[in-house]
Write an enzyme that holds these catalytic residues in place. Structure first.
Site, PDB file in Angstrom:
ATOM      1  CD  GLU A 128     -55.205   5.251  25.317  1.00 52.10           C
ATOM      2  OE1 GLU A 128     -54.367   6.101  25.597  1.00 52.10           O
ATOM      3  OE2 GLU A 128     -55.028   4.045  25.535  1.00 52.10           O
ATOM      4  CG  MET A 268     -57.794   1.713  29.205  1.00 50.52           C
ATOM      5  SD  MET A 268     -56.675   2.641  28.112  1.00 50.52           S
ATOM      6  CE  MET A 268     -56.888   4.307  28.774  1.00 50.52           C
ATOM      7  CD  GLU A 269     -53.315   4.100  29.851  1.00 44.91           C
ATOM      8  OE1 GLU A 269     -53.009   5.071  29.124  1.00 44.91           O
ATOM      9  OE2 GLU A 269     -53.421   2.937  29.419  1.00 44.91           O
ATOM     10  CG  ASN A 270     -59.773   2.419  32.436  1.00 42.01           C
ATOM     11  OD1 ASN A 270     -59.792   3.144  31.457  1.00 42.01           O
ATOM     12  ND2 ASN A 270     -60.058   1.126  32.385  1.00 42.01           N
ATOM     13  CG  HIS A 300     -47.454  -0.967  30.035  1.00 40.42           C
ATOM     14  ND1 HIS A 300     -46.468  -0.722  29.102  1.00 40.42           N
ATOM     15  CD2 HIS A 300     -48.509  -0.181  29.665  1.00 40.42           C
ATOM     16  CE1 HIS A 300     -46.903   0.174  28.235  1.00 40.42           C
ATOM     17  NE2 HIS A 300     -48.143   0.513  28.548  1.00 40.42           N
ATOM     18  CD  GLU A 301     -51.989  -1.045  31.101  1.00 38.68           C
ATOM     19  OE1 GLU A 301     -52.444   0.116  31.146  1.00 38.68           O
ATOM     20  OE2 GLU A 301     -51.493  -1.539  30.065  1.00 38.68           O
ATOM     21  CD  GLU A 323     -49.429   3.666  25.988  1.00 36.62           C
ATOM     22  OE1 GLU A 323     -48.868   2.742  26.596  1.00 36.62           O
ATOM     23  OE2 GLU A 323     -50.619   3.967  26.191  1.00 36.62           O
TER      24      GLU A 323
END
Length: 854
Positions: A128, A268-270, A300-301, A323
């Protein structure tokens, strides 16, 4: 020439032309231990609505050796300016590209790290906003989703993790091959690859017939510190809560969380393979606030698996759909999930996230939550306090407006309707309108599509015998900062007013009134005829997003009794109001210091305590009258020393005050105490002087000239890890000599060899507020270098330098004038201009606050 940029119009044109079916990506990482480049072979299958048309695919790579489109070889010259031109498309297309791509040390693309603890190499991807093209050619925009199949060749003995479950590797000799099953349709930026001799701990999330494999990974050098059980517990709590609220089962085949080195963000939300910074694997004692922050990041992720991964914004102007929702979801989950360790999460949210939002919303770069994103450079600087924290605050307001049941009913419909697709703002609002029966267009216009912040003030008249004769809430819409787009607007607010009385020394809420505030003045007849309480608190329970002011009598009580509120949330709201008044020049820094020293005595929330510590130090360094600054700093350091010695042995408060003293010690006696704690000649009962605290103590001793290079080398010998090397870099840059500053500057600005984390460490050591005279010559050097930095370094690296080396401690009109002259002459790119203008705003605010403190 577009360079690595991509405009919104280009993305729209390409999306109208193409439908991407699948990518087959083969990566040969057998060279990883040596660095340099790796072979990337990609086959992309896609259709075109206009046969014969042309387009391009994105790639950032040193070289391309083969481009074959529909069986015909294209000239290698078609690869130029980070794009491969694709002429004369067919209705159905197959593209094969063979490229040599580069490992990075900037935290972008495929990051390569060598652990000094074991000499082993560790890789991970960070894609990202648009860095998947550093690893394989692709159509790098969120609305061109596809299925991805990765095949990876890597050294034998390694672990390889991607979005799909990890297969058994095949082959023999020095390498192995991992062939992953195709993913569901997803955007390029949430694909992932993590490879190296990582170690994993495994569990399963079980819910009836549903079984989701869970994994937690880190480097072997951190394995002894990995508290996997605690991480799994928070993860399972999130699975339970989100699946219940979203009424949509977790959409991927497994869920891995990988703690990786030198990670630029928090996480990071991979999809199914979340990467997190490995500072969340705590090597030393930390306070409960750090565990709460880690849990919030985990949740959050996890929320992103639905908001962002399952349903993705069409273009980056709707980044808030990802987000803001994930930020709101992390807080509401911690507040409401059964067995949550942090049910006070809205206190933390008010104290940290909203403070961030309020600061961001008062900068010249303020923007609507739904921002206008014209190109990739716009979005790269838009991961900010508005997109995350203001957006989440407004969602909390929306929940208060439509009701939580209706809100989640709309969210459920949204997921079911748009699963695996891309959406715009109108898609979500439509689902929420259907569920709530409310027209949200006016609400959206006021809250999502306009910038700026409102101020709420009480207007109160009280009779001689203490009876309220009139009470109203006044709403202001301060003009947006110079340079900001749009106009300030008044908004509708749903707020509560809390009435607090002193009872046996405690501030206790005796009543609460909830109402709608709209326009410049809203009367509150419910309070007329009642005796005035000790404190009247607007926006109690923190329902709305607005700066709040206290009336004079309430402020006087709060100043003496802020720590005496029995609940943490009103304390956090009053702390936030006092801090905002200080930043706005409405409360003198010396008065804020007095309030802090009084209120911290009884503040139990450790997250609030640590935030106030940071704010006091910032206020004294930046907002205090320079003629009084040293007096205030000495008073603060003396208070920190006394609080450290008085705190309960082994408590979080003891550790927090130890760090506060280590950041502010000034007198010979205080520095002697730090030195004694470091060499073991002094002890404080219950205080563990462990690895991280040792570096903190040493950093202050070095910056004040009490420790030298030999001391740094000795500490590094004790902790020759990547973290130790970063701390040593900070210490060396903090040495109070002209030579040390010149060396640090040259390593960051005149060379590009430092890794992202070491560069960040050097910048932190370089910028010492006690060393203003040593830093003075670098203001001119900054403006001479900053544009070239922007043009020649990657986004993450340049952003560190531009923000980190701005002469922030040179609070003067001369700094404003130098900044203005540069802005007028340099013709900076919009994203660069934004970063410098934001830094300039800090000087302007500090000058105003210093004048108020005088």
């Amino acid at each position: 020439m577009p360079g690595t940029n991509l405009t919104r119009e280009e993305a729209r044109t390409r999306a109208a032309l193409l439908h991407v079916e699948a990518y087959d990506v083969e990566l040969d990482l057998s060279s990883a231990r040596d660095g340099g480049t790796f072979r990337s072979t990609t086959v992309v299958r896609f259709t075109a609505t206009e046969p014969g048309a042309s387009t391009f695919i994105d790639l950032v790579a040193p070289a391309v050796s083969e481009i074959v489109l529909n069986g015909r070889a294209l000239p290698l010259e078609n690869f130029a300016d980070s794009r491969i031109a694709l002429p004369d498309l067919a209705a159905e297309n197959e593209l094969r590209v063979v490229a040599d791509c580069a490992y990075t040390n900037t935290g972008e693309g495929l990051h390569r790290f060598v652990d000094p603890a074991d000499g082993e190499t560790y890789l991970y991807t960070q894609f990202e906003v648009a860095d998947a093209r550093r690893v394989f050619p692709n159509f790098e925009q969120p609305d061109l989703k596809a299925a991805f199949s990765f095949t990876v060749t890597a050294p034998a003995g390694w672990v390889v993790v991607s979005n799909s479950p990890t297969p058994e590797p095949t082959g023999d000799g020095d390498t192995r091959v991992w062939k992953f099953e195709p993913t569901p349709r997803m955007s390029t930026y949430i694909t992932a690859l993590v490879a190296g001799p990582y170690v994993g701990v495994f569990d399963t999330y079980q819910n009836g017939a549903q079984s989701v494999p869970l994994g937690v990974y880190c480097r072997p050098s951190l394995r002894e510190f990995l508290d996997a059980d605690a991480i799994f517990a928070v993860t399972k709590q999130g699975f339970d809560y989100f699946q219940d609220k979203f009424d949509f089962a977790y959409p991927f085949a497994k869920y891995d969380q990988l703690f990786v080195p030198e990670f630029n963000a928090g996480a990071m939300e991979n999809a199914g393979a979340v990467t997190l910074r490995d500072q969340y694997v705590f090597r030393s004692k930390v306070t409960d606030a750090s565990y709460e922050l880690r849990a919030a990041t985990i949740l959050h992720e996890l929320a992103h698996m639905w908001f962002g991964d399952l349903v993705t914004m069409e273009w980056w102007n709707d980044l808030w759909l990802n987000e803001s929702f994930a930020t709101f979801a992390e807080a509401v989950c911690q507040a409401e999930a059964p067995g949550s360790r942090w049910p006070h999460s809205w206190t933390t949210f008010a104290n940290q996230m909203k403070t961030w939002a309020y600061r961001q919303d008062q900068l010249p770069s303020t923007h609507p939550i739904m921002a206008e994103i014209n190109d990739l450079e716009d979005v790269q600087v838009n991961f900010d306090g508005i997109t995350y924290a203001k957006g989440a605050s407004v969602l909390k307001q929306l929940v208060a407006y439509v009701g939580q049941d209706a809100f989640f009913q709309g969210v459920r419909a949204y997921f079911k309707r748009h699963a695996w697709g891309n959406t715009r703002l109108t898609d979500l609002l439509g689902a929420l309108e259907e569920a709530s029966g409310r027209d949200l267009r006016t609400w959206s216009k006021a809250w999502l599509e306009t910038a700026g912040i409102n101020v709420l003030r009480p207007a109160i008249e009280v009779s001689a015998d203490g009876v309220i004769e009139s009470f109203a809430v006044l709403q202001e819409a301060p003009a947006l900062p110079a340079g900001a787009r749009g106009e300030a607007v008044l908004r509708p607010h749903r707020i509560a007013i809390g009435l607090y009385e002193l009872v046996d020394g405690d501030l206790v809420r005796t009543d609460r009134i909830e109402l709608d505030v709209d326009g410049e003045r809203t009367e509150v007849p419910q309070l007329v005829g009642r005796r005035r309480p000790a404190v009247l608190l607007l926006n109690d329970d923190d329902l709305s997003y607005a700066k709040v002011r206290l009336d004079a009598d309430s402020l006087a009580v709060v100043t003496e009794h802020l720590g005496d509120f029995t609940d943490s949330l009103p304390r956090a709201l009053c702390w936030a109001s006092a801090w905002d008044m200080t930043r706005d020049g409405e409360l003198a820094t010396r008065d804020y210091l007095s309030l802090a020293l009084s209120g911290l005595r009884r503040e139990s929330d450790i997250g609030v305590v640590q935030s106030v510590h940071r704010q006091v130090k910032l206020a004294l360094e930046m907002y205090a009258d320079p003629a009084w600054r040293e007096t205030g700093l000495q008073r603060w350091a003396a208070a920190a020393e006394a609080a450290l010695l008085d705190a309960p042995a082994g408590s979080d408060h003891q550790l927090a005050w130890a760090r506060a003293l280590a950041g502010s010690a000034r007198t010979d006696g205080q520095l002697d105490l730090l030195a004694g704690l470091l060499d073991g000649s002094r002890t404080v009962e219950g205080l563990a002087v462990d690895t991280e605290l040792r570096w903190t103590l040493l950093g202050r001793l070095v910056a004040t000239g009490r420790a030298d290079e030999a001391a740094i080398e000795a500490e590094l010998a004790r902790d020759n890890t990547s973290s130790g090397q970063e701390h040593a870099a900070t210490c060396r840059a903090a040495r109070p000599t002209a030579e040390a500053k010149a060396e640090a500057w040259a390593s960051v600005v005149e060379s590009d060899t430092l890794t992202n984390y070491v560069q960040e460490a050097v910048i932190a050591g370089f910028q010492q507020p006690d060393q203003r005279d040593l830093l003075a010559p670098y203001a001119e050097k900054y403006f001479a270098a900053v544009k070239q930095v922007w043009e020649t370094r990657s986004h993450e690296i340049s952003q560190q330098i531009i923000g980190g080396l701005y002469p922030a401690y040179a609070v003067s009109q001369a700094t404003l004038d130098a900044t203005d002259a540069w802005l007028a002459q340099a013709d900076p790119a919009p994203a660069l201009r934004r970063q410098v203008v934001e830094a300039r705003a800090g000087i302007e605010r500090a000058l105003k606050a210093q004048a108020a403190d005088r």
